[in-house]
Design a protein around this motif. Structure first.
Motif, PDB file in Angstrom:
ATOM      1  N   ASP A 155       0.815  -1.224   0.000  1.00 33.00           N
ATOM      2  CA  ASP A 155       0.000   0.000   0.000  1.00 33.00           C
ATOM      3  C   ASP A 155       0.852   1.280   0.000  1.00 33.00           C
ATOM      4  O   ASP A 155       0.679   2.144   0.846  1.00 33.00           O
ATOM      5  CB  ASP A 155      -0.979  -0.018   1.189  1.00 33.00           C
TER       6      ASP A 155
ATOM      7  N   HIS B  30       0.727   3.461  -2.485  1.00 34.50           N
ATOM      8  CA  HIS B  30      -0.157   4.506  -3.044  1.00 34.50           C
ATOM      9  C   HIS B  30       0.639   5.664  -3.636  1.00 34.50           C
ATOM     10  O   HIS B  30       0.341   6.837  -3.366  1.00 34.50           O
ATOM     11  CB  HIS B  30      -1.154   4.998  -1.987  1.00 34.50           C
TER      12      HIS B  30
ATOM     13  N   ASP C 115      -1.368  -2.256  -4.295  1.00 32.62           N
ATOM     14  CA  ASP C 115      -1.601  -0.814  -4.184  1.00 32.62           C
ATOM     15  C   ASP C 115      -0.273  -0.053  -4.224  1.00 32.62           C
ATOM     16  O   ASP C 115       0.023   0.790  -3.371  1.00 32.62           O
ATOM     17  CB  ASP C 115      -2.410  -0.438  -2.926  1.00 32.62           C
TER      18      ASP C 115
ATOM     19  N   HIS D 299      -3.468  -9.354  -1.923  1.00 34.46           N
ATOM     20  CA  HIS D 299      -4.060  -8.063  -1.562  1.00 34.46           C
ATOM     21  C   HIS D 299      -5.542  -8.292  -1.330  1.00 34.46           C
ATOM     22  O   HIS D 299      -6.334  -8.347  -2.284  1.00 34.46           O
ATOM     23  CB  HIS D 299      -3.824  -7.050  -2.689  1.00 34.46           C
TER      24      HIS D 299
ATOM     25  N   TYR E 141      -3.845  -4.359   1.867  1.00 34.43           N
ATOM     26  CA  TYR E 141      -5.195  -3.804   1.900  1.00 34.43           C
ATOM     27  C   TYR E 141      -5.371  -2.939   3.155  1.00 34.43           C
ATOM     28  O   TYR E 141      -5.648  -1.753   3.025  1.00 34.43           O
ATOM     29  CB  TYR E 141      -6.331  -4.832   1.842  1.00 34.43           C
TER      30      TYR E 141
ATOM     31  N   HIS F 162      -4.508  -0.472   5.907  1.00 33.71           N
ATOM     32  CA  HIS F 162      -3.442   0.523   5.972  1.00 33.71           C
ATOM     33  C   HIS F 162      -2.811   0.623   7.351  1.00 33.71           C
ATOM     34  O   HIS F 162      -1.765   1.229   7.522  1.00 33.71           O
ATOM     35  CB  HIS F 162      -3.967   1.882   5.507  1.00 33.71           C
TER      36      HIS F 162
HETATM   37 MN   LIG Z   1      -4.353   0.508  -0.136  1.00 36.19          MN
END
Ligand SMILES: [Mn+2]
Length: 371
Positions: free
Chosen positions: A8, A10, A48, A175, A211, A213
């Motif tokens: 994650d 991002h 992610d 994920h 997934y 955070h």
């Molecule tokens: Mn995420």
């Protein structure tokens, strides 16, 4: 065997109109240092990687830099999958060429194969499971009877587990949200029939998941979420983020040690009356990203402009009692962020406050023929 688990990232995330790419670069430089100290056999990135399907160019070049540093300088393998917010096809660009360099991208089911690593105790098989949608999974598994995404994920993971040879240590990278996990507001909401039971991963020595955070393990110790690279919403202000240094012994028993990531700027929430906040501003670190909630009971003139002059990284002002009179930026930060980014793309600069007020008025106007 040592593994470094992260998820994650991002990359390209925009928070209330502000790009976090410099913050992400700062965090990933720390990850490179952690990797060069810990010397893992591989870095597992559980999806992610980007914040959206088409990431901004600076996010792609950040990923390019970090992968190059990890592979060429730290000399570590990188194994990654896609997440709900990535484009699997973009992430798999040049994947076959990169495979020889030690970058193992597994973002489509067609190319989905295990990566085998070796240590002094023998092999460890890493199974990266791409984040595919229901129709793709049905097709791949030849199971048109599958109704819910969670059933399809379960069938895929069980298939992987069934083909795994006994006596070999195993790691699955996926994920997916697990039931019982603690969500954070910066995750995309996923309907309940997409969540799997953590017991699904029982047969693996480690499930290195993405997934959630917030860093956590769910159900049992082998089901690990490393958490996101940084806190990504003001609701997560004050939380810390880390990457997991994982050691698998000869029998596949785990040691998990979080290595904290220090953010370049903290997320901070403040609440108070405008004049009080201005009067005490010298106590507040100027560099932090701020969300301010005004408690004044009367309208205050140019709160945004006055506060922003003191706090250069002020990202959001809420004035709940006066909501109707505030511009869109202050009412619906997501819309304002989207518009601000579009405005920057087209004009090269951020929209002015009057642009945002105008946009707020337009979006509040009912459509012709509407209610
Ligand atoms: Mn995420």
């Amino acid at each position: 065997m040592r593994l470094l688990h992260t998820a994650d990232w991002h990359l390209g995330k925009v928070l209330c109109g502000a790009s976090l790419v410099d913050d992400q670069a700062h965090a990933l430089e720390q990850l490179v240092h952690i990797a060069s100290d810990f010397r893992p056999s591989a870095i597992l990135i559980s999806g992610d990687i980007y914040d959206r399907v088409v990431p901004p160019p600076e996010a792609s070049s950040l990923l390019d830099n970090i992968l190059s540093m990890l592979v060429r300088e730290v000399k570590v393998k990188v194994i990654f999958i896609d997440g709900f917010q990535d484009s699997p096809d973009r992430l798999s660009f040049a994947a076959r060429l990169l495979e020889n360099q030690g970058v193992h991208a597994r973002t489509t089911l067609t190319g989905s194969v295990a990566v085998e690593l070796m240590d002094e105790h023998g092999p460890v098989r890493i199974y990266p499971v791409p984040c595919a949608d229901l129709p793709t999974l049905r097709n791949f598994l030849n199971r048109p009877d599958l109704i819910h995404p969670s059933e399809a994920t379960r069938a895929l993971v069980q298939k992987v587990r069934a083909a795994h040879p006994e006596g070999v240590r195993s790691v699955v990278v996926a994920h997916t949200p697990c039931m019982g996990g603690q969500p954070s507001p910066s995750e995309p909401p996923i309907p309940p029939h997409s969540w799997v039971q953590p017991a699904l991963f029982e047969g693996f020595d480690l499930a290195a998941l993405g997934y959630f955070h917030k860093p956590q393990s769910v159900g049992s110790k082998n089901v690990q979420y490393s958490g996101s690279l940084l806190p990504y919403s003001f609701d997560e202000a004050g939380q810390t983020r880390s990457v997991n240094k994982i050691t698998l012994d000869v029998r596949g028993r785990l040691r998990v040690e979080p290595a904290p990531i220090n953010p370049r700027r903290l997320l901070r929430r403040l609440e108070g009356k405008l004049e009080d906040l201005i009067a005490t501003s010298f106590d507040i670190p100027q560099g932090d990203y701020l969300q301010i909630r005004l408690t004044d009971e009367v309208p205050v003139a140019d709160a945004w402009g006055r506060l922003r002059a003191i706090f250069p990284n002020l990202l959001s002002v809420e004035h709940p009692r006066m909501k109707a009179s505030l511009p869109l930026e202050l009412q619906r930060p997501e819309d304002a962020a989207f518009f601000s980014e579009f405005h920057r793309e087209v004009t090269g600069q951020a929209p002015s406050l009057s642009d945002l007020v105008l946009l707020g008025e337009l979006s509040a106007t009912p459509e012709p023929g509407g209610p």
